[in-house]
Design a protein around this motif. Structure first.
Motif, PDB file in Angstrom:
ATOM      1  N   LYS A   3       0.828  -1.204   0.000  1.00  0.00           N
ATOM      2  CA  LYS A   3       0.000   0.000   0.000  1.00  0.00           C
ATOM      3  C   LYS A   3       0.863   1.254   0.000  1.00  0.00           C
ATOM      4  N   LEU A   6       1.790   2.008  -3.389  1.00  0.00           N
ATOM      5  CA  LEU A   6       0.677   2.609  -4.147  1.00  0.00           C
ATOM      6  C   LEU A   6       0.540   4.090  -3.841  1.00  0.00           C
ATOM      7  N   THR A 211     -11.029  18.280   0.241  1.00  0.00           N
ATOM      8  CA  THR A 211     -11.862  17.486  -0.663  1.00  0.00           C
ATOM      9  C   THR A 211     -12.587  16.375   0.097  1.00  0.00           C
ATOM     10  N   ARG A 212     -12.284  16.241   1.364  1.00  0.00           N
ATOM     11  CA  ARG A 212     -12.951  15.240   2.219  1.00  0.00           C
ATOM     12  C   ARG A 212     -12.668  13.801   1.783  1.00  0.00           C
ATOM     13  N   ILE A 213     -11.564  13.584   1.071  1.00  0.00           N
ATOM     14  CA  ILE A 213     -11.298  12.190   0.678  1.00  0.00           C
ATOM     15  C   ILE A 213     -10.580  11.474   1.796  1.00  0.00           C
ATOM     16  N   ILE A 218      -8.284   6.814   4.851  1.00  0.00           N
ATOM     17  CA  ILE A 218      -7.854   6.391   6.180  1.00  0.00           C
ATOM     18  C   ILE A 218      -8.549   5.098   6.595  1.00  0.00           C
ATOM     19  N   TYR A 445      -4.638  11.938  22.584  1.00  0.00           N
ATOM     20  CA  TYR A 445      -5.842  11.210  22.138  1.00  0.00           C
ATOM     21  C   TYR A 445      -5.485   9.771  21.812  1.00  0.00           C
TER      22      TYR A 445
ATOM     23  N   TYR B  14     -11.942  11.402  24.410  1.00  0.00           N
ATOM     24  CA  TYR B  14     -11.125  12.427  23.762  1.00  0.00           C
ATOM     25  C   TYR B  14     -10.731  13.408  24.856  1.00  0.00           C
ATOM     26  N   THR B  44     -20.385   8.421  14.887  1.00  0.00           N
ATOM     27  CA  THR B  44     -19.216   8.474  14.001  1.00  0.00           C
ATOM     28  C   THR B  44     -17.998   7.873  14.689  1.00  0.00           C
ATOM     29  N   ARG B  48     -15.895   4.822  13.285  1.00  0.00           N
ATOM     30  CA  ARG B  48     -14.455   4.935  13.048  1.00  0.00           C
ATOM     31  C   ARG B  48     -13.694   3.854  13.806  1.00  0.00           C
ATOM     32  N   ASN B  51     -13.884   0.796  11.759  1.00  0.00           N
ATOM     33  CA  ASN B  51     -12.989   0.887  10.599  1.00  0.00           C
ATOM     34  C   ASN B  51     -11.516   0.999  10.981  1.00  0.00           C
ATOM     35  N   ILE B  53     -10.034   3.368  12.293  1.00  0.00           N
ATOM     36  CA  ILE B  53      -9.476   4.696  12.094  1.00  0.00           C
ATOM     37  C   ILE B  53      -9.035   5.236  13.452  1.00  0.00           C
ATOM     38  N   ILE B  73      -9.488  -4.777   7.295  1.00  0.00           N
ATOM     39  CA  ILE B  73      -9.811  -3.597   6.490  1.00  0.00           C
ATOM     40  C   ILE B  73     -10.378  -3.994   5.131  1.00  0.00           C
ATOM     41  N   TYR B  78     -16.604   1.131   3.656  1.00  0.00           N
ATOM     42  CA  TYR B  78     -17.077   2.252   4.462  1.00  0.00           C
ATOM     43  C   TYR B  78     -17.332   3.459   3.581  1.00  0.00           C
ATOM     44  N   PRO B  80     -18.084   7.095   4.235  1.00  0.00           N
ATOM     45  CA  PRO B  80     -18.216   8.072   5.321  1.00  0.00           C
ATOM     46  C   PRO B  80     -19.185   9.188   4.970  1.00  0.00           C
ATOM     47  N   GLU B  82     -18.588  12.414   5.628  1.00  0.00           N
ATOM     48  CA  GLU B  82     -17.735  13.437   5.013  1.00  0.00           C
ATOM     49  C   GLU B  82     -16.910  12.740   3.954  1.00  0.00           C
ATOM     50  N   ARG B  83     -17.325  12.838   2.692  1.00  0.00           N
ATOM     51  CA  ARG B  83     -16.616  12.084   1.669  1.00  0.00           C
ATOM     52  C   ARG B  83     -16.316  12.950   0.467  1.00  0.00           C
ATOM     53  N   GLY B  84     -15.286  12.560  -0.250  1.00  0.00           N
ATOM     54  CA  GLY B  84     -14.909  13.311  -1.433  1.00  0.00           C
ATOM     55  C   GLY B  84     -13.914  12.514  -2.245  1.00  0.00           C
ATOM     56  N   LEU B  98      -8.187   3.594  -5.250  1.00  0.00           N
ATOM     57  CA  LEU B  98      -8.876   3.317  -3.983  1.00  0.00           C
ATOM     58  C   LEU B  98      -9.170   1.831  -3.825  1.00  0.00           C
ATOM     59  N   GLN B 100      -7.368  -0.594  -5.080  1.00  0.00           N
ATOM     60  CA  GLN B 100      -6.106  -1.274  -4.781  1.00  0.00           C
ATOM     61  C   GLN B 100      -5.707  -1.058  -3.326  1.00  0.00           C
ATOM     62  N   LEU B 101      -6.036   0.111  -2.793  1.00  0.00           N
ATOM     63  CA  LEU B 101      -5.739   0.351  -1.375  1.00  0.00           C
ATOM     64  C   LEU B 101      -6.521  -0.615  -0.489  1.00  0.00           C
ATOM     65  N   LYS B 102      -7.694  -1.045  -0.997  1.00  0.00           N
ATOM     66  CA  LYS B 102      -8.497  -2.002  -0.237  1.00  0.00           C
ATOM     67  C   LYS B 102      -7.983  -3.426  -0.413  1.00  0.00           C
TER      68      LYS B 102
END
Lengths: 445, 311
Positions: A3, A6, A211-213, A218, A445, B14, B44, B48, B51, B53, B73, B78, B80, B82-84, B98, B100-102
């Motif tokens: 990864k 990549l 862009t909220r990606i 993550i 955190y 937190y 959320t 997370r 996932n 995160i 993973i 997932y 989310p 907040e996505r883009g 994306l 391939q990252l999976k």
């Protein structure tokens, strides 16, 4: 690992395909070479400009002293009065008129000599003329004291002291500065690289936030992997750009020199003032002995060591700073909020360069140079300025080099760990700009 | 073992703020689970944690019986809230990245993408840049990327936002199809009508605590108040129902003079039902007699308000 590969690939391609990056890559060498050519051209034009000075010599002295030299030509006038000479010189567009009146003694002539010009005279012209007079006067006065012209000519010879280190090596004037400049070039390269590509890393992190990606990515890779991939990918793009710059700039330079017939030596010359002092200084600097020594010293600079250390300091220094940049990018939502955080990073870099120029050049092994070359945030730049002197006797003590690298390594691990923590929390935070206090809280955190 | 995902006593802090307080829940296999809660309740954070995160401070999460680990993973998809997408990247290239990252291979990813691009009718977008797409179009690409690697567990956070009704229906069908195909789905939304339509189980999180969980039908049974909606035409004249029944309707009554029909709601115990039914059919025409089932919306508001008044 797969990864990470990549991510590096994507970051690299995203950067390299970016339009402004491509334009910068190909435009910069052209601009750089264009600048050099322009400077060379202007210098040449400047050089070729001859100032014509008419000499109306009514005295019995100075018959052979006004020889044309670079920048000034002397035109002797005969058999006309001063007023006529003034008019005709002005008519002919000469630069000026030098008038030596009829006097009994040399001193009398020099006292009453006049230079007429249209506007206030140029310093170079003045210095040249004054130099000629001074030289002649000195010779004359010494003659009064019984020193012959031949003897005076011998007295005029410049002198340069021979220097050597205690271990018996010959050394030359300016060798410290010369060595530091070689190391300084490497240090400067590191600083520029950090500032340019660290900024790229930061902007790329901010882009992922806006862009909220980020949350999508993550959920597939660990934040640390993403941060590392981003830093490596961006720096590879940076290295590519630097290599293209160096390669294409040198190619262009060679081509330009061949086609336009510009002598590279022009750029090295400094138009020095004429006169005795200048000629003394010149003869001291341009001694064949000295330049040969400089070449010898250059060859003696331990290039292997320097390049090896450059790589170590470059990689560690860049990773430290760019991970801080990544953390800053993660902490804010847009670029305008970054200023307050960027200043503290730029400061040690600037400090390193200034300390390098003002302290290391004059005293490469003094306490300030030693301290800054061991302190991890400045060591990549300052140590490289000290290293051309070699390691061990006469150079950087081995323990200092090792301590500096060890400290840098420890700092690298600590900073990357801290930056990764801030990064991990920051990338999922939107809204107001965090304070330093909040950043500190994020660490827990 | 009928849960795909078990969350056991999970807490998350937190700083001094507690985002989750010993939350335990089971996500049943091959069903759609609605994860509900007011804004800032902790949904959320929980998603997370699933996932990976963020990580829980206390408690454990099990996927398919195994403690959650990095290799899981690839088994989770997932989407989310907040996505883009990267703006300057091409759609196909980005989806490939994306995927391939999976953990999909390049060839596999390409093949799957082709299938999905055809299916959602966006085959000709491959070479477009994301910045040329509308919001809804980008959402479609994101949906594909979420489901592409055939995860066993899918998590959709507000999946319908940004879609027009036609595309929203299309995505809903795809979600149902994925469930038919064997996937388990966690669905988080504030649109209660889609919970009603899709979810078999729900969990309600409020102020870091799980306050309600279970099968939707069972929860509804618990929350019903024995109210019945009745439509009835009396045989003789137009007397008010309260005179006839000797009791007051809870809601209504409404009389439609044209049809001579009454609409009203009564609260009845089980023992009273038979007698009332008999009476109504003897003295008139019973058009409908239906138990009033509380909507998810009602249950949500009721439960949260009850908690608020306790606090």
């Amino acid at each position: 690992m797969h990864k990470l590969g990549l991510i590096i690939r994507r970051e690299y391609l995203a950067k390299v395909r970016n339009k402004s990056f491509v334009i910068m890559t190909f435009l910069s060498p052209i601009l750089l070479v264009g600048m050099i050519v322009l400077i060379a051209y202007l210098t040449k034009v400047n050089d070729n400009e001859k100032r014509l000075v008419a000499v109306l010599n009514e005295s019995p002295f100075f018959k052979t002293d006004f020889e044309s030299k670079r920048g000034i030509s002397f035109v002797p006038l005969h058999g006309i009065g001063l007023e006529t000479a003034k008019d005709s010189v002005l008519d002919m567009g000469y630069y000026g008129l030098l008038y030596l009146p009829q006097r009994a003694s040399l001193e009398g002539v020099t006292e009453d000599a006049f230079l007429y010009t249209k506007d206030a005279p140029n310093t170079l012209v003045l210095e040249t003329l004054e130099g000629i007079f001074e030289d002649r006067l000195r010779e004359y006065r010494l003659q009064q004291l019984g020193v012959s012209s031949e003897e005076y000519a011998r007295v005029r010879m410049g002198y340069e002291i021979n220097t050597a280190t205690f271990s018996g090596q010959r050394s030359a004037k300016g060798i410290n500065e010369f060595k530091a400049v070689v190391g300084g070039a490497f240090g400067y390269l590191i600083m520029m690289f950090i500032i340019i590509y660290g900024g790229f890393v930061m902007r790329s992190v901010i882009e992922e936030k806006t862009t909220r990606i980020i949350e999508v990515i993550i959920s597939s890779v660990r934040p640390f992997q993403l941060m590392l991939g981003k830093i490596i990918g961006t720096s590879l793009a940076g290295v590519t750009q630097f290599l293209i710059w160096i390669f294409s700039a040198s190619l262009l330079m060679i081509a330009v020199m061949l086609f336009l017939d510009i002598d590279p030596a022009i750029l090295m010359q400094r138009p020095g003032p004429g006169g005795l002092e200048a000629s003394l200084a010149q003869s001291a600097l341009s001694g064949d002995d000295t330049s040969q020594l400089l070449v010898e010293e250059f060859l003696k600079i331990p290039m292997g060591l320097l390049v090896g250390c450059f790589l170590i300091y470059f990689v560690l220094g860049y990773l430290i700073y760019s991970s801080i940049y990544a953390a800053i990018g993660a902490a804010v939502d847009n670029e305008t909020d970054t200023q307050q955080f960027i200043f503290p990073i730029i400061m040690p870099l600037m400090l390193a360069i200034y300390v390098g120029f003002f302290s290391v050049f004059s005293n490469p092994h003094g306490p300030i140079a030693v301290a800054f070359s061991i302190f991890p945030l400045t060591s990549p730049i300052v140590m490289l300025m000290r290293l051309p002197g070699g390691v061990g006797e006469g150079g950087v003590p081995l323990w200092q080099l090792l301590a500096s690298i060890a400290l840098l390594l420890v700092t690298f691990l600590a900073i990357v760990w801290l930056a990764a923590k801030i990064y991990r929390v920051g990338i999922l935070m939107y809204g107001k700009k965090p304070t330093y206090r909040e950043l500190y809280k994020w660490l827990k955190y | 073992m009928n849960s795909i995902l078990s969350i056991r006593e999970v807490s998350k802090f937190y700083g001094s703020y507690q985002a989750l307080n010993a939350v335990s829940l089971e996500i049943p296999r091959n069903s759609i689970y609605g994860l509900l809660g007011p804004n800032g309740a902790g949904k959320t954070t929980l998603i997370r944690i699933i996932n990976q995160i963020t990580f829980p401070d206390q408690g454990q999460v099990f996927l398919d019986g195994e403690p959650l680990a990095p290799h899981h993973i690839a088994q989770i998809g997932y989407l989310p809230e907040e996505r883009g997408l990267y703006k300057s990247m091409k759609v196909g290239e980005q989806a490939l990245y994306l995927a391939q990252l999976k953990g999909l291979s390049r060839a596999e990813a390409k093949q799957q993408l082709k299938y999905w691009f055809e299916k959602l009718d966006i085959g000709n977008w491959w070479h477009k840049k994301v910045q040329e797409l509308s919001k809804g179009m980008a959402q479609k690409v994101q949906f594909i990327v979420t489901v592409l690697h055939r995860p066993k567990l899918l998590i959709f956070d507000e999946p319908f936002s940004g879609f027009d009704p036609i595309n929203a229906a299309m995505i809903k069908d795809q979600i149902l199809e994925l469930k038919e195909g064997g996937a388990s789905i966690i669905f988080s939304t504030h649109r209660m009508e889609s919970v009603e339509e899709l979810c078999e189980h729900i969990g309600l999180i409020h102020r870091s605590n799980l306050i309600l969980e279970g099968k939707l039908s069972a929860i509804k049974k618990i929350h019903k108040q024995n109210r019945y909606e009745i439509r009835w035409t009396p045989l003789n004249g137009t007397p008010a129902p309260e005179e006839l029944l000797g009791r007051l309707p809870v809601i209504g009554p409404h009389y439609d003079a044209e049809d001579n029909t009454w609409d009203f709601t009564l609260e009845l115990q089980d023992s009273e039902k038979g007698e009332l039914l008999r009476y109504l059919s003897e003295h008139g025409n019973l058009a409908s007699f239906r138990e009033r089932i509380p909507s998810v919306n009602d249950i949500f508001i009721q439960t949260v308000q009850k908690q608020e008044s306790h606090a």
